[in-house]
Design an enzyme around this catalytic site. Structure first.
Site, PDB file in Angstrom:
ATOM      1  N   GLU B 172       4.561   3.635  42.416  1.00 50.10           N
ATOM      2  CA  GLU B 172       3.596   2.592  42.167  1.00 50.10           C
ATOM      3  C   GLU B 172       2.240   2.887  42.008  1.00 50.10           C
ATOM      4  OE1 GLU B 172       4.462  -0.638  44.976  1.00 50.10           O
ATOM      5  OE2 GLU B 172       6.625  -0.875  44.606  1.00 50.10           O
ATOM      6  N   ASN B 194      -0.335   3.164  49.275  1.00 52.70           N
ATOM      7  CA  ASN B 194       0.981   2.372  49.174  1.00 52.70           C
ATOM      8  C   ASN B 194       1.442   2.489  50.380  1.00 52.70           C
ATOM      9  OD1 ASN B 194       3.994   2.322  48.770  1.00 52.70           O
ATOM     10  ND2 ASN B 194       2.980   1.577  46.583  1.00 52.70           N
ATOM     11  N   HIS B 414      17.148 -13.220  47.453  1.00 57.25           N
ATOM     12  CA  HIS B 414      16.080 -11.956  47.705  1.00 57.25           C
ATOM     13  C   HIS B 414      16.470 -11.388  48.988  1.00 57.25           C
ATOM     14  CE1 HIS B 414      11.947 -10.548  48.963  1.00 57.25           C
ATOM     15  NE2 HIS B 414      12.333  -9.764  47.969  1.00 57.25           N
ATOM     16  N   HIS B 415      16.532 -10.136  48.802  1.00 56.17           N
ATOM     17  CA  HIS B 415      17.048  -9.334  50.097  1.00 56.17           C
ATOM     18  C   HIS B 415      15.825  -8.141  50.459  1.00 56.17           C
ATOM     19  CE1 HIS B 415      21.653 -10.022  50.003  1.00 56.17           C
ATOM     20  NE2 HIS B 415      20.960 -11.079  50.209  1.00 56.17           N
ATOM     21  N   GLU B 509       2.468  -7.183  39.882  1.00 54.16           N
ATOM     22  CA  GLU B 509       1.836  -7.584  41.411  1.00 54.16           C
ATOM     23  C   GLU B 509       0.436  -6.891  41.538  1.00 54.16           C
ATOM     24  OE1 GLU B 509       5.000  -6.575  44.236  1.00 54.16           O
ATOM     25  OE2 GLU B 509       4.442  -4.370  43.869  1.00 54.16           O
TER      26      GLU B 509
END
Lengths: 704, 704
Positions: B172, B194, B414-415, B509
């Site tokens: 990322e 991060n 969502h997990h 995001e």
């Protein structure tokens, strides 16, 4: 009977503070204090003699990424006193009920500056002390890392210790008897080879550690209720003779990840001036939580035989084939591979074991090497090493299940994980379901070799958590667990009595791997067995391994009478008769004791005990007037005069004695035994001679 | 069409040997040789120009505990040549069918002395080279450890690279465009913070790595079919400009545990003098195995919205309560805790999303923060952090499932695992079963934070194996997976097309976390997207984050037209419209493009491409004559003249253009767009002006 008494004592925070607590019978005196630096210490005395000298308590933590020393600046802000006396029923054990009677001090501390709260909970009973740390819910401490536990156990002299090397991965060592000051120089010779082993210090030793002072005080250091925390070892400071707690680290050197409220396991100090009291102590179980399994009717002690010793000795093999082909589960077609004649877990052969078990009244037959994957199971860091549900082509699980059931025998499942624990967890539900589908109610699990993923150790928090997971999931399936190479037990079987056995020590298999010390079995009751039963697999009648496998020159350092005694001396709800059926057929009169000895006991009496020398134990069968007696001896031949005054007065009994012949010796005449039947009563005294590495076993059956 | 041709060439083992291979179209030339020391090298040329200079191949292994260098002493014992040409059908993708045409050399090596056999398999197609190592079944090498892979990629000059820092835990990062020689000095500024990150070298970079030579050659280095092996990074030798493979280690520094027969993933070199060919290459998919899922009818592309952006921006929260209480799953009673007004995943609020999805024709609604555990989910090394089946008290899963089903909308599960991967595996079966029970057919999984157990990394073999396990088990349940923070894809979706998405790059995001570079979206198609689709979550219309959350000063560095273009430029079978419904309601005319754009394509055409500058892609809807076109721009405002000659000749179309207004700019005027509808044909040429950080999207609908 449950009589909790509560007293609340409030202290004004002061620069230094001291207090003490006596055991219910007054024999033990615990003292604890904070000094002018706010360092917290405790010491423990027994009948006026020091057991543990002034010893510090505390931690090194990492909180929100910052190291924090939690070992000074303590203020005692509150002390809560409590007395507890309760008798609880065992599901299995050395007696049907156990009294748990202690006085408790909960010492609530606050660290100046950080404001962190830490509680010390001391429980003092007539057999010793348990203490643990508790991290109460607080805003200053939520999630944190234990980078070190700083518990000390200050010895008061250069005691004699019965120790094995401190190791993150195994306890499978012979015990060394030495002065504390000699541990460092003897360490290397004690650190014998194992499939997975990680020493951390030349003065590191494991618990349960048995000690004896020159004044004749017996001290046992261990822990209780090891849950979601790493196993504790002890590291000796050879200058000060202080043992410091040494937790098993994870791959990055951290010890435990905790979230408040949390607590450590109990650190236990059992002590007495009579070694027999160490064996009689139930402190370890008492410090564990009561049983969490509501219906325990499916938990049943088992006497079993197994397709096992023939592989251990090298006579037979676990693997189906000797072909040097790569084994990949799901890809390898075993039916296309040449079958090894040495593959023992085959249908016809297992039937002979089932027949033998049925004939002699055994409950179960363990079969190892029944499932695919054994050709390269060990030492290869192989992740997908077993699937736990696929039998070899020559093992017909359905047929054997039927065959066993028809003969009122149960098959015992074997799950060797090869320490690939993720793989085991991935297959666990299917494996347990497979067991129930085929009528297996108990499993022997194994963790041979280095843990995968690498960097974790057998005794780190991550693994302790795994063994617990396997145990609790087994309970959901109503499966009993006998976990080998797992962390040594700490009384958790009180809470989860489906943990019917563990290995976690040097078992009988080492008698086929070069032999164990002659006195090994006189030490184990004081060390390994403090935390719970061991699947020691006694009952070897043929001591010369070359008789089974010409290439095996090992010798079993024990007489047959010694082997028989183990069924009484080593309490276990799970006892194997480990030798081959054909060896029992040669000595059916001696074998009779193994057939007769029960697994469930009303009560137990420890008649003689000296670590490294001898242990003589008598146990009364549950719901019966009959007694069974076992005695194991170290290397010194000895004579015993044994009063049977534990028997009911007025009752008449017939005793059958299985004892060493006069010329018996573990080394050159181990099979020389005598069997004698005599009437006895509580007035009787038996005179017995015990061979080097020998013993005796006695059944004392009430006349009907 | 499948035309495998087989030629067998046998070489006499010699001290040195050389050979070459051309791609089917003759553009690529692969040369490989062993020198007098038996060192194996390869080099790759394209139209006479060197792509990769002479580069060594080999390994450092550990075999039976001994280190062994497997990088010299090679003799070529056999070469097997093959040509393969097959066209396969996609389950989803940028086209309905893909041609896989290559020439192959299997170079069989034997190392002198050790006798170890190693095969190199080269596959050369018209878009580039794939090669992998294969360890054939052999008696000299069964189980072994890869302690290092020694693959080199020798650059021929100081190329321009689009790189992110080499890291074992995250991709990322914003891309840095620099000369190879400048990587070391720019590394620290590129290594932005991060939640979990582990750099290994100041010259370490990740794949897919995009390079451009001064002569205009485009080179892409990556890997394909990463299965049960660690992810490969590249480490540059700044003196020689040679990239060396750098595998992700485990906790003890080992790279991979293998058992022969085994093979590595493919190392890929895609190259062309036209950047568009890099985007058109299907080399990565072609080097993966064909689909292993027999019935793929349940794998369906999905356009979705979600209760997500409001948490990302800080407007809402995942957690149910703000109360500072310790959360312990199974113990915490949430109904006794004060509910946070900011908890977005509540039944009433989710219903408004379902209503919006139904109204606008979306397939799914993702809901994050629905399940217990979010109060302390992150950064605490918490093992039992989620159970994946227990909703918060204000989230009625049965009611919402019904509500969604009635409106022909699917809820997306969502997990978040918090990287506690053992915990996820322990709950996986129950979690997947829970999904199917409630009508969920797809899951977004997440791996935020450091891996538990500590010492393992997101990209180590142990984790690569985990992601694959989760994927294959999901397939058993007919569940589609969109795994975030997992290892970057390597074309595995060909084999397991239920892997409909990954994050594994800096997604949208980050626009709410401080913003991404303006040209980020012009680099991703050349890097991250080479291995498979990305759940980039485009569609942000409100660029000023403080409008959603006054405390968030971040700005989305993109115009609305750029956001629309992403639905075409970034191919994905899973596309989110990530902004809040109320922001779409403000721009319903622009939103229309997101509603119209399909997810399934007949074919794709790459009209313009320059990494870091712009990408313009046209795609024809599957089973339709309609086309959709998207173009994203970097920071330089530009004019485009766009020939529509890819349209069917003779067909008439109506084009709707969504483009930046003349005064649009990503920074100060991002919402300035214009929509225009015009008739077009294959003869048309469009003149478009594209803003800095802008783009355009065009639907071209055939007149009916």
């Amino acid at each position: 009977m449950k009589t909790p008494l509560l007293t609340l004592l409030c202290f004004i925070a002061a620069s230094a503070s001291a207090a003490s607590l006596q055991s219910p019978d007054g024999a033990f005196l615990l003292e604890y204090q904070t000094d002018s630096e706010g360092v917290l210490t405790y010491k423990l005395g027994y009948k006026g003699e020091p057991v543990v000298d002034q010893s510090r308590l505390g931690f090194e933590l990492r909180i929100e990424g910052e190291q924090h020393a939690l070992n000074s600046g303590f203020q005692i802000v509150e002390v809560i006193e409590n007395e507890f006396d309760e008798t609880w029923q065992t599901v299995w054990g050395e007696e049907t009920e156990i009294r748990n009677h202690y006085r408790e001090r909960l010492v609530r501390l606050r660290q100046e500056g950080s404001g962190i709260e830490l509680d010390l909970r001391f429980r003092l009973s007539d057999d010793g002390l348990g203490f643990r740390y508790e991290f109460p819910e607080q805003s200053n401490l939520r999630h944190f890392v234990v980078t070190d536990e700083l518990s000390e156990f200050a010895m008061t002299g250069d005691h004699t210790a019965f120790w094995i090397p401190g190791d993150y991965d195994t306890q499978e060592y012979d015990y060394t008897e030495s002065r504390l000051s000699a541990i460092a120089e003897l360490f290397d010779s004690a650190y014998t080879e194992n499939a997975s082993q990680t020493a951390f210090s030349k003065t590191g030793v494991q618990t349960a550690l048995m000690l004896k002072t020159d004044s004749g005080l017996y001290i046992n250091l261990h822990e209780a209720a090891l849950i979601d925390y790493p196993a504790m070892h002890l590291n000796l400071n050879p200058e000060t003779l202080v043992f410091e707690s040494w937790l098993t680290p994870n791959a990055v050197g951290d010890k435990a990840y905790l979230q408040a409220p949390a607590q450590t396991p109990w650190r236990t100090i059992i002590a007495s001036d009579d070694a027999r009291d160490i064996l009689a102590s139930r402190l370890t179980y008492n410090l564990n939580e009561p049983c969490k399994i509501e219906d325990t009717s499916w938990i049943r002690p088992m006497k079993y035989i197994g397709v096992w010793w023939e592989m251990i000795t090298g006579k037979s093999s676990w693997a189906y084939t000797d072909a040097a082909v790569p084994i990949k589960l799901g890809e390898t077609d075993y039916t296309q591979l040449p079958r090894s004649e040495r593959h023992a877990a085959n249908t016809e052969h297992v039937k002979t074991y089932i027949d033998f078990a049925a004939k002699h009244g055994f409950d179960g037959v363990l079969v190892e090497g029944w499932n695919v994957g054994w050709e390269d199971w060990f030492g290869h860091e192989k992740d997908y090493v077993f699937d736990f549900v696929t039998p070899y082509p020559d093992f017909d699980v359905a047929e054997l299940s039927d065959y066993a059931r028809q003969r009122d025998v149960e098959l015992i499942m074997h799950h060797e994980t090869s320490s690939s624990v993720r793989n085991y967890e991935r297959h666990m539900d299917a494996a347990y379901a497979f067991m129930k589908q085929h009528g297996y109610n108990s499993v022997k699990s194994g963790y041979v070799g280095n843990i995968l993923p690498k960097g974790e150790y057998h005794y780190s928090q991550w693994l302790v958590n795994h063994y617990q997971y396997a145990l609790e999931k087994a309970a959901e399936y109503e499966i009993m667990v006998n976990a080998h190479e797992a962390v040594r037990p700490t009384g958790i079987a009180r809470t989860y009595p489906n943990l019917v056995g563990n290995e976690s020590a040097r078992g009988t298999e080492y008698q086929a791997f070069g032999g164990s010390k002659v006195n090994h079995v006189t030490v184990l009751p004081f060390t390994r067995l403090i935390g719970g039963p061991m699947d020691y697999t006694p009952g070897i009648f043929e001591m010369d391994m070359s008789k089974l496998n010409p290439e095996n020159q090992s010798h079993v350092n024990s007489t047959i009478a010694n082997q028989l005694a183990l069924y009484v001396v080593f309490y276990s709800p799970l006892h194997m008769a480990a030798d081959l059926p054909e060896n029992y057929d040669r000595f059916l009169d001696a074998f009779q004791f193994i057939k007769d000895v029960p697994l469930e006991w009303e009560k137990s009496v420890y008649l003689e005990a000296e670590p490294g020398r001898f242990v003589t134990t008598a146990r009364q069968e549950k719901g019966s007037k009959d007694w069974y007696l076992g005695s194991v001896n170290g290397s010194e031949q000895r004579s015993v005069s044994l009063k049977l005054d534990f028997l009911d007065t007025g009752e008449r009994y017939t005793a059958t004695l299985y004892r060493d012949a006069a010329d018996a010796h573990y080394l050159d005449n181990p099979q020389a035994y005598e069997i004698e039947t005599i009437p006895v009563s509580s007035q009787s005294t038996l005179q017995l001679s015990v061979a080097s590495g020998g013993g005796f076993a006695i059944s004392i059956v009430a006349d009907r």
